[in-house]
Motif scaffolding. Structure first.
Motif, PDB file in Angstrom:
ATOM      1  N   THR A 257      14.459  -6.726   1.303  1.00 53.17           N
ATOM      2  CA  THR A 257      13.432  -7.055   2.285  1.00 53.17           C
ATOM      3  C   THR A 257      12.143  -6.382   1.859  1.00 53.17           C
ATOM      4  OG1 THR A 257      15.041  -7.184   4.080  1.00 53.17           O
ATOM      5  CG2 THR A 257      12.741  -6.893   4.717  1.00 53.17           C
ATOM      6  N   VAL A 258      11.067  -7.154   1.833  1.00 52.01           N
ATOM      7  CA  VAL A 258       9.744  -6.628   1.502  1.00 52.01           C
ATOM      8  C   VAL A 258       8.839  -6.859   2.707  1.00 52.01           C
ATOM      9  CG1 VAL A 258       7.722  -6.890   0.007  1.00 52.01           C
ATOM     10  CG2 VAL A 258      10.011  -7.091  -0.958  1.00 52.01           C
ATOM     11  N   TYR A 259       8.162  -5.804   3.154  1.00 52.82           N
ATOM     12  CA  TYR A 259       7.187  -5.922   4.241  1.00 52.82           C
ATOM     13  C   TYR A 259       5.796  -5.807   3.641  1.00 52.82           C
ATOM     14  CZ  TYR A 259       4.363  -4.804   8.321  1.00 52.82           C
ATOM     15  OH  TYR A 259       3.383  -4.793   9.277  1.00 52.82           O
ATOM     16  N   VAL A 260       4.978  -6.830   3.854  1.00 57.78           N
ATOM     17  CA  VAL A 260       3.600  -6.842   3.360  1.00 57.78           C
ATOM     18  C   VAL A 260       2.694  -6.602   4.562  1.00 57.78           C
ATOM     19  CG1 VAL A 260       1.833  -8.106   2.099  1.00 57.78           C
ATOM     20  CG2 VAL A 260       4.257  -8.488   1.564  1.00 57.78           C
ATOM     21  N   ASP A 261       1.936  -5.518   4.505  1.00 57.43           N
ATOM     22  CA  ASP A 261       1.143  -5.084   5.650  1.00 57.43           C
ATOM     23  C   ASP A 261      -0.346  -5.331   5.439  1.00 57.43           C
ATOM     24  OD1 ASP A 261       1.328  -3.330   8.233  1.00 57.43           O
ATOM     25  OD2 ASP A 261      -0.382  -2.581   7.084  1.00 57.43           O
ATOM     26  N   SER A 262      -0.999  -5.774   6.503  1.00 59.04           N
ATOM     27  CA  SER A 262      -2.432  -6.082   6.471  1.00 59.04           C
ATOM     28  C   SER A 262      -3.239  -5.067   7.272  1.00 59.04           C
ATOM     29  CB  SER A 262      -2.673  -7.488   7.032  1.00 59.04           C
ATOM     30  OG  SER A 262      -2.036  -8.452   6.251  1.00 59.04           O
ATOM     31  N   GLY A 263      -3.030  -3.794   7.009  1.00 58.78           N
ATOM     32  CA  GLY A 263      -3.857  -2.766   7.628  1.00 58.78           C
ATOM     33  C   GLY A 263      -3.356  -2.224   8.948  1.00 58.78           C
ATOM     34  N   SER A 264      -2.052  -2.099   9.132  1.00 55.84           N
ATOM     35  CA  SER A 264      -1.508  -1.578  10.387  1.00 55.84           C
ATOM     36  C   SER A 264      -1.931  -0.140  10.654  1.00 55.84           C
ATOM     37  CB  SER A 264       0.022  -1.629  10.370  1.00 55.84           C
ATOM     38  OG  SER A 264       0.476  -2.950  10.448  1.00 55.84           O
ATOM     39  N   THR A 265      -2.076   0.153  11.935  1.00 49.65           N
ATOM     40  CA  THR A 265      -2.399   1.518  12.375  1.00 49.65           C
ATOM     41  C   THR A 265      -1.401   2.012  13.414  1.00 49.65           C
ATOM     42  OG1 THR A 265      -3.880   0.653  14.091  1.00 49.65           O
ATOM     43  CG2 THR A 265      -4.877   1.208  11.946  1.00 49.65           C
ATOM     44  N   ASP A 266      -0.311   1.275  13.607  1.00 55.66           N
ATOM     45  CA  ASP A 266       0.629   1.589  14.689  1.00 55.66           C
ATOM     46  C   ASP A 266       1.967   2.155  14.223  1.00 55.66           C
ATOM     47  OD1 ASP A 266       1.808  -0.599  13.515  1.00 55.66           O
ATOM     48  OD2 ASP A 266       2.255  -1.612  15.404  1.00 55.66           O
ATOM     49  N   GLY A 267       2.099   2.515  12.960  1.00 55.92           N
ATOM     50  CA  GLY A 267       3.365   3.034  12.460  1.00 55.92           C
ATOM     51  C   GLY A 267       4.265   1.973  11.844  1.00 55.92           C
ATOM     52  N   SER A 268       3.779   0.749  11.720  1.00 53.61           N
ATOM     53  CA  SER A 268       4.594  -0.312  11.128  1.00 53.61           C
ATOM     54  C   SER A 268       5.034   0.030   9.706  1.00 53.61           C
ATOM     55  CB  SER A 268       3.828  -1.640  11.115  1.00 53.61           C
ATOM     56  OG  SER A 268       3.644  -2.137  12.417  1.00 53.61           O
ATOM     57  N   LEU A 269       4.144   0.634   8.927  1.00 51.16           N
ATOM     58  CA  LEU A 269       4.490   0.999   7.543  1.00 51.16           C
ATOM     59  C   LEU A 269       5.643   1.993   7.508  1.00 51.16           C
ATOM     60  CD1 LEU A 269       0.860   1.332   6.220  1.00 51.16           C
ATOM     61  CD2 LEU A 269       2.528  -0.359   5.480  1.00 51.16           C
ATOM     62  N   ASP A 270       5.574   3.017   8.351  1.00 53.82           N
ATOM     63  CA  ASP A 270       6.647   4.010   8.409  1.00 53.82           C
ATOM     64  C   ASP A 270       7.952   3.379   8.870  1.00 53.82           C
ATOM     65  OD1 ASP A 270       5.020   6.073   7.508  1.00 53.82           O
ATOM     66  OD2 ASP A 270       4.454   6.682   9.542  1.00 53.82           O
ATOM     67  N   ALA A 271       7.880   2.479   9.843  1.00 53.78           N
ATOM     68  CA  ALA A 271       9.083   1.805  10.339  1.00 53.78           C
ATOM     69  C   ALA A 271       9.744   1.006   9.228  1.00 53.78           C
ATOM     70  CB  ALA A 271       8.733   0.894  11.516  1.00 53.78           C
ATOM     71  N   ALA A 272       8.945   0.302   8.446  1.00 52.35           N
ATOM     72  CA  ALA A 272       9.494  -0.500   7.346  1.00 52.35           C
ATOM     73  C   ALA A 272      10.140   0.393   6.291  1.00 52.35           C
ATOM     74  CB  ALA A 272       8.400  -1.360   6.731  1.00 52.35           C
ATOM     75  N   ARG A 273       9.460   1.457   5.942  1.00 54.43           N
ATOM     76  CA  ARG A 273      10.020   2.381   4.943  1.00 54.43           C
ATOM     77  C   ARG A 273      11.311   3.018   5.445  1.00 54.43           C
ATOM     78  NH1 ARG A 273       4.233   3.772   4.185  1.00 54.43           N
ATOM     79  NH2 ARG A 273       3.648   2.873   2.165  1.00 54.43           N
ATOM     80  N   THR A 274      11.314   3.453   6.684  1.00 59.00           N
ATOM     81  CA  THR A 274      12.505   4.089   7.269  1.00 59.00           C
ATOM     82  C   THR A 274      13.689   3.132   7.292  1.00 59.00           C
ATOM     83  OG1 THR A 274      11.146   5.565   8.612  1.00 59.00           O
ATOM     84  CG2 THR A 274      13.404   5.194   9.360  1.00 59.00           C
ATOM     85  N   ALA A 275      13.417   1.858   7.532  1.00 54.03           N
ATOM     86  CA  ALA A 275      14.489   0.853   7.577  1.00 54.03           C
ATOM     87  C   ALA A 275      15.013   0.492   6.193  1.00 54.03           C
ATOM     88  CB  ALA A 275      13.988  -0.403   8.280  1.00 54.03           C
ATOM     89  N   GLY A 276      14.295   0.885   5.158  1.00 52.04           N
ATOM     90  CA  GLY A 276      14.743   0.592   3.804  1.00 52.04           C
ATOM     91  C   GLY A 276      14.076  -0.610   3.161  1.00 52.04           C
ATOM     92  N   ALA A 277      13.042  -1.126   3.786  1.00 53.16           N
ATOM     93  CA  ALA A 277      12.312  -2.253   3.205  1.00 53.16           C
ATOM     94  C   ALA A 277      11.320  -1.754   2.165  1.00 53.16           C
ATOM     95  CB  ALA A 277      11.561  -3.022   4.298  1.00 53.16           C
ATOM     96  N   GLY A 278      11.059  -2.569   1.176  1.00 48.79           N
ATOM     97  CA  GLY A 278       9.960  -2.287   0.274  1.00 48.79           C
ATOM     98  C   GLY A 278       8.670  -2.555   1.026  1.00 48.79           C
ATOM     99  N   VAL A 279       7.623  -1.810   0.723  1.00 50.72           N
ATOM    100  CA  VAL A 279       6.363  -1.947   1.448  1.00 50.72           C
ATOM    101  C   VAL A 279       5.222  -2.206   0.477  1.00 50.72           C
ATOM    102  CG1 VAL A 279       4.674  -0.736   2.886  1.00 50.72           C
ATOM    103  CG2 VAL A 279       7.110  -0.489   3.353  1.00 50.72           C
ATOM    104  N   ILE A 280       4.412  -3.194   0.816  1.00 51.50           N
ATOM    105  CA  ILE A 280       3.195  -3.487   0.075  1.00 51.50           C
ATOM    106  C   ILE A 280       2.040  -3.380   1.061  1.00 51.50           C
ATOM    107  CG2 ILE A 280       1.883  -5.232  -1.183  1.00 51.50           C
ATOM    108  CD1 ILE A 280       4.614  -6.416  -2.015  1.00 51.50           C
ATOM    109  N   GLU A 281       1.067  -2.560   0.732  1.00 48.37           N
ATOM    110  CA  GLU A 281      -0.132  -2.433   1.558  1.00 48.37           C
ATOM    111  C   GLU A 281      -1.251  -3.207   0.882  1.00 48.37           C
ATOM    112  OE1 GLU A 281      -0.943   1.617   3.115  1.00 48.37           O
ATOM    113  OE2 GLU A 281       0.859   2.180   1.977  1.00 48.37           O
ATOM    114  N   LEU A 282      -1.719  -4.238   1.554  1.00 40.95           N
ATOM    115  CA  LEU A 282      -2.784  -5.052   0.976  1.00 40.95           C
ATOM    116  C   LEU A 282      -4.102  -4.286   0.924  1.00 40.95           C
ATOM    117  CD1 LEU A 282      -2.132  -8.516   2.629  1.00 40.95           C
ATOM    118  CD2 LEU A 282      -1.511  -7.775   0.337  1.00 40.95           C
ATOM    119  N   ASP A 283      -4.880  -4.561  -0.103  1.00 39.03           N
ATOM    120  CA  ASP A 283      -6.203  -3.977  -0.286  1.00 39.03           C
ATOM    121  C   ASP A 283      -7.096  -4.414   0.870  1.00 39.03           C
ATOM    122  OD1 ASP A 283      -8.812  -3.357  -1.058  1.00 39.03           O
ATOM    123  OD2 ASP A 283      -8.557  -4.102  -3.093  1.00 39.03           O
ATOM    124  N   LEU A 284      -7.664  -3.458   1.582  1.00 37.89           N
ATOM    125  CA  LEU A 284      -8.475  -3.752   2.756  1.00 37.89           C
ATOM    126  C   LEU A 284      -9.816  -4.392   2.428  1.00 37.89           C
ATOM    127  CD1 LEU A 284      -7.870  -0.426   4.732  1.00 37.89           C
ATOM    128  CD2 LEU A 284      -6.704  -2.608   5.034  1.00 37.89           C
TER     129      LEU A 284
END
Length: 83
Positions: free
Chosen positions: A32-59
């Protein structure tokens, strides 16, 4: 676990919805890969904790669903998770 399936999730500030989605996907697919578009609510941490790969898009580049989807797809290709 279905080793033939990889999932790309895209979002921004998805919060509890993302946690529920990750709980139902991560244990059941190969990747599972989570691609994030600038979250500020902890979504990135939630994805990492769940074991998903995380991609943070260039703002500095405008966000679109297509851009996020393609970034996730490229990450799966680069990691050899897709043929």
């Amino acid at each position: 676990m279905n080793t033939a399936i990889a999932i790309i999730l895209i979002g921004r500030n998805e919060g509890e919805w993302l946690k529920h989605c990750l709980a139902s996907t991560v244990p059941n697919v190969a990747r599972t890969v989570y691609v994030d578009s600038g979250s500020t609510d902890g979504s990135l941490d939630a994805a990492r904790t769940a074991g998903a790969g995380v991609i943070e898009l260039d703002l500095s580049i405008p966000f679109t669903a297509a851009r996020a989807r393609n970034a996730g797809w490229r990450a799966l290709l680069e990691d050899g998770d897709l043929d």
